[in-house]
Design an enzyme around this catalytic site. Structure first.
Site, PDB file in Angstrom:
ATOM      1  N   GLY A  43       0.833  -1.204   0.000  1.00  0.00           N
ATOM      2  CA  GLY A  43       0.000   0.000   0.000  1.00  0.00           C
ATOM      3  C   GLY A  43       0.859   1.242   0.000  1.00  0.00           C
ATOM      4  N   GLN A 225       6.720  -2.336  -3.632  1.00  0.00           N
ATOM      5  CA  GLN A 225       7.775  -3.028  -2.870  1.00  0.00           C
ATOM      6  C   GLN A 225       9.135  -2.343  -3.022  1.00  0.00           C
ATOM      7  OE1 GLN A 225       5.960  -5.399  -5.103  1.00  0.00           O
ATOM      8  NE2 GLN A 225       4.468  -5.754  -3.546  1.00  0.00           N
TER       9      GLN A 225
END
Length: 424
Positions: A43, A225
């Protein structure tokens, strides 16, 4: 012909470096923001005008007026989660339908992919990877084994294709003795998500993006990521299932390497990691707990406590090398405002010797070698210019630039868009 360039923005550590906020600071300078890999397992939290938003699949440029936002072919998309996220944004007054373009070559995360994620993780016993259970790994597995279902499939014989994939997954679940599940409700919502997806411009993103570059438009490519979770170069097997490094922008959007301009690498002033896997500078003491408390280090999607530690310059040098980073961005500097002493790992003790490179196996026997510096003991959250930095913090920046041989061009001193200092 003034062909545009695609700049790339990526995390250099184990994710959660604060990419969302930086994209939001940088987007005003770009025409197009394109996401090139990953799924809804990460997120991006953005805060501004008193509102907090968590973006999982939608590029962070969606808050900027007339920008085009592209979900590239390298992304894996869950229609139900995408629908929730998009409806939430539309409620808050952000128009998406015309501005968000989705690659027809992006792969779909099916409900059964999430079951496979849980079943495979359970079967691993003690050697769990610590996945978020969002079906990312199984979806990329299907993609690589040429069994995937793609966004482009939703317009042509979709029901049969879906049923065939589902039957294959059910067979796999059976072989893993994972039979106690009911996805009726989830599947109904997923199908609604497919209907919702059909309302968006579904495009051949590689043609669209290269056309924009040719027209001289500027593009910012964002990953999810961090570099240390890259499937090739990260701390394998405790990694994600895609290429999170700069090269992933080429394959995840279909742009040639000669079209890449600046590569912005984002790091925290310290280091964190979520889930299992090696983390050489992890702190298990009061200092680690204090960093977690001050930095609000809890996962944006999962709420999991992040593991915290000092900055790891060995791992950062490695990340800078494999990405070709041209500019560094340092986040969360303010979290270290209260510490008497700041440490930075400059080398590892590994198998009895001191090394300054990132080894093949960082699983065991790695001991960080630290340099200690005095803390700045100053609340920097309201600073508006570099000239206000205390000497100890300016020294910390110089030390990092010298160690990493790359300029730090942006420094964040708080979560708000305003708390950002652009240098030089």
């Amino acid at each position: 012909m003034n062909h545009g360039k695609a700049d790339v923005l990526l995390g250099l550590q184990w994710g959660d470096e604060g990419k969302g906020k930086v994209v939001d600071v940088l987007t005003p300078h770009y025409d197009v923001i394109a996401r090139f890999q990953g799924g809804p397992n990460a997120g991006h939290t953005l805060e501004f005008e008193g509102q907090k938003y968590v973006l999982r699949s939608i590029p962070s440029g969606i808050f900027q007026g007339g920008k085009v936002n592209v979900i590239g072919n390298g992304v894996v998309l869950a229609p139900d989660l995408f629908m929730d996220e998009a409806i939430e944004l539309e409620k808050s007054g952000h128009e998406l339908r015309s501005r968000l373009h989705i690659s027809r070559k992006a792969h779909l995360i099916m409900p059964t992919h999430r079951l496979l994620d849980a079943a495979q993780e359970a079967a691993k016993g003690k050697s769990k990877v610590g996945t978020t259970g969002k079906g990312i790994g199984p979806t990329y597995t299907d993609k690589i084994s040429r069994n995937g279902l793609r966004v482009g499939d939703i317009f042509d014989g979709f029901e049969e294709k879906y049923a065939a994939h589902k039957a294959r997954h059910e067979q796999m679940l059976k072989s893993l003795n994972y039979t106690d599940y009911d996805i009726t409700e989830v599947e109904q919502k997923w199908m609604k998500g497919i209907e919702y997806l059909r309302q968006f411009p579904i495009v051949d993103s590689e043609h669209e993006i290269n056309g924009m570059l040719k027209a001289g438009k500027s593009i910012l490519c964002e990953g999810a990521q961090g570099t240390m979770l890259d499937v090739d170069f990260g701390s394998y097997p405790f990694v994600t299932s895609s290429n999170t490094i700069c090269a992933g922008a080429c394959t995840g959007l279909g742009i040639g390497p000669n079209k890449i301009g600046d590569v912005y690498g984002i790091m925290k002033a310290y280091c964190t990691r979520v889930g299992a896997g090696p983390f050489p500078t992890e702190l298990f003491d009061e200092t680690g707990a204090e960093i977690r408390r001050l930095g609000h280090e809890y996962g944006a999607v999962t709420g999991r406590e992040r593991r915290c530690g000092w900055i790891d310059l060995v791992a950062l040098r490695y990340s800078i090398m494999v990405n070709g980073v041209t500019k560094l961005i340092m986040m969360k500097s303010d979290v270290l405002d209260a510490f008497d002493t700041i440490k930075a790992c400059v080398a590892y003790r590994y198998k009895g010797e001191q090394i300054d490179y990132f080894p093949y196996d960082i699983e065991q026997d790695i001991e960080p070698v630290y340099v200690e510096m005095p803390g700045w003991k100053t609340d920097m959250t309201s600073f508006t210019s570099e000239s206000q930095f205390p000497k100890a913090f300016a020294d910390y920046i110089s030390f990092l630039e010298q160690q990493l041989e790359t300029p730090i061009c942006i420094i964040s001193i708080g979560p708000d868009r305003e708390q950002t200092i652009i240098r030089g």
